[in-house]
Design an enzyme around this catalytic site. Sequence first.
Site, PDB file in Angstrom:
ATOM      1  N   CYS A 172     -20.923  23.934   4.857  1.00 18.31           N
ATOM      2  CA  CYS A 172     -20.890  24.407   3.468  1.00 18.31           C
ATOM      3  C   CYS A 172     -22.304  24.813   3.091  1.00 18.31           C
ATOM      4  O   CYS A 172     -23.238  24.034   3.277  1.00 18.31           O
ATOM      5  CB  CYS A 172     -20.374  23.293   2.554  1.00 18.31           C
ATOM      6  SG  CYS A 172     -20.355  23.723   0.795  1.00 18.31           S
ATOM      7  N   ASP A 210     -33.619  17.670  16.013  1.00 15.16           N
ATOM      8  CA  ASP A 210     -32.404  17.270  15.290  1.00 15.16           C
ATOM      9  C   ASP A 210     -31.615  16.116  15.906  1.00 15.16           C
ATOM     10  O   ASP A 210     -31.188  15.221  15.199  1.00 15.16           O
ATOM     11  CB  ASP A 210     -31.499  18.487  15.090  1.00 15.16           C
ATOM     12  CG  ASP A 210     -30.338  18.195  14.152  1.00 15.16           C
ATOM     13  OD1 ASP A 210     -30.535  17.420  13.206  1.00 15.16           O
ATOM     14  OD2 ASP A 210     -29.255  18.733  14.365  1.00 15.16           O
ATOM     15  N   CYS A 256     -28.166  23.289  -7.482  1.00 12.49           N
ATOM     16  CA  CYS A 256     -27.523  22.740  -6.284  1.00 12.49           C
ATOM     17  C   CYS A 256     -26.585  21.595  -6.635  1.00 12.49           C
ATOM     18  O   CYS A 256     -25.497  21.464  -6.040  1.00 12.49           O
ATOM     19  CB  CYS A 256     -28.575  22.290  -5.267  1.00 12.49           C
ATOM     20  SG  CYS A 256     -29.747  21.047  -5.857  1.00 12.49           S
ATOM     21  N   CYS A 302     -21.992  21.929  -6.215  1.00 19.86           N
ATOM     22  CA  CYS A 302     -21.328  21.181  -5.144  1.00 19.86           C
ATOM     23  C   CYS A 302     -19.843  21.006  -5.449  1.00 19.86           C
ATOM     24  O   CYS A 302     -19.480  20.402  -6.465  1.00 19.86           O
ATOM     25  CB  CYS A 302     -21.980  19.818  -4.940  1.00 19.86           C
ATOM     26  SG  CYS A 302     -21.221  18.850  -3.614  1.00 19.86           S
ATOM     27  N   CYS A 362     -34.562  22.532 -12.562  1.00 15.51           N
ATOM     28  CA  CYS A 362     -33.386  23.196 -11.984  1.00 15.51           C
ATOM     29  C   CYS A 362     -32.421  22.176 -11.396  1.00 15.51           C
ATOM     30  O   CYS A 362     -32.829  21.207 -10.756  1.00 15.51           O
ATOM     31  CB  CYS A 362     -33.829  24.166 -10.900  1.00 15.51           C
ATOM     32  SG  CYS A 362     -32.461  25.030 -10.078  1.00 15.51           S
ATOM     33  N   CYS A 420     -38.962  21.956  -7.578  1.00 15.31           N
ATOM     34  CA  CYS A 420     -37.609  22.062  -8.138  1.00 15.31           C
ATOM     35  C   CYS A 420     -37.619  22.123  -9.663  1.00 15.31           C
ATOM     36  O   CYS A 420     -36.738  22.748 -10.268  1.00 15.31           O
ATOM     37  CB  CYS A 420     -36.746  20.884  -7.683  1.00 15.31           C
ATOM     38  SG  CYS A 420     -36.251  20.960  -5.952  1.00 15.31           S
TER      39      CYS A 420
END
Length: 371
Positions: free
Chosen positions: A240, A133, A193, A197, A190, A187
Amino acid sequence: MAQTLKSKIAEEAKALGFDPVRFATADAVEGTGAALDSFLGEGRHGDMDWLAATAERRKSPRTLWPEARSVILLGVNYGRGEDPLAVLQERSRGAISVYAQGADYHDVIKAKLKQLAARVQTLADTEVKIFVDTAPVMEKPLAARAGLGWQGKHTNLVSREFGSWLFIGSIFTSAEIEPDAAEEDHCGACRRCLDVCPTAALTAPYRIDARACISYLTIEHKGHIAPRFRAQMGNRIFGCDDCLAVCPWNKFAQSARETKLAVRGESVNPPLAELLVLDDAAFRARFRGTPIKRTGRDRFLRNVLIAAGNSADARLVKLVEARLDDQSPLVRAMAVWALSRLAPARFRALRFRGASDPDPDVRMEWMGEAA
């Protein structure tokens, strides 16, 4: 020979507690360099200047390390088996992203990667480098090419086995290892998401503007959070999970088996009243060893005060008012805003104080002129 090496590495990785293990070549992932240039060129990275500073090294593993020939992509599941959005209805508690409720994953995964890298060196007589990361590695595109999952419309990795809840680590090696097939995008039509938001940070499928993302605003952003985002933040004080949590593929998600990532009571959606009184020493003590500590007390209190202002909880008024004299202008400014929401009459009675504050941003909050 390569397949035998690959199987041995996968076996060692599983024994160390990694979940999915896949392999990719160390070439650049097609299209990612152009996508990164577009992201940076449009300023969608906000004040994450380190992304721009390391852009060229991010575009290919071999730019970062020319000797790299293969990349071992490893996932660690951090699923909790419960709805992370339920706390959004408990407005007097602070919602902390699932990934930050346990020990800092950087430390946990890096320790595992070091152990696995040592075994890879022994097995293959090869040079290795580990990344998790913080290095300039485009891990999500590499993980998708290796078959750990695919990048969903929210731009995060989605796994058919673990849903949205995977940490990613990687080991670069100079050994030639047969790559795995990339995962297809599942996906379909769909758009859950995108629709969930709170700040419309997902401006189109597979496109995010970090400047509007609550995770960015509460974790990476160093300054004042623009008023237009504050109400939408609700009680989210660190990260979030909305776009991750609503993904239908989470029906296959599993609870994490890595005990070092187990939740800590002090990091699981704590009462705002407990957080509003934290000084720097108490903040560091409470969140030692977690991702939250790296954000720092002042930015964290900024987020907590915004949540307090959204809480409609009159019991927090005195605690908010105490922060009007905080040493941090960032904290004082959000205390002003929170007081204006929780106790408008009290805010008006104290408004004269704004003229004497040494910080212009705090004075603007008192005058209701913040942009």
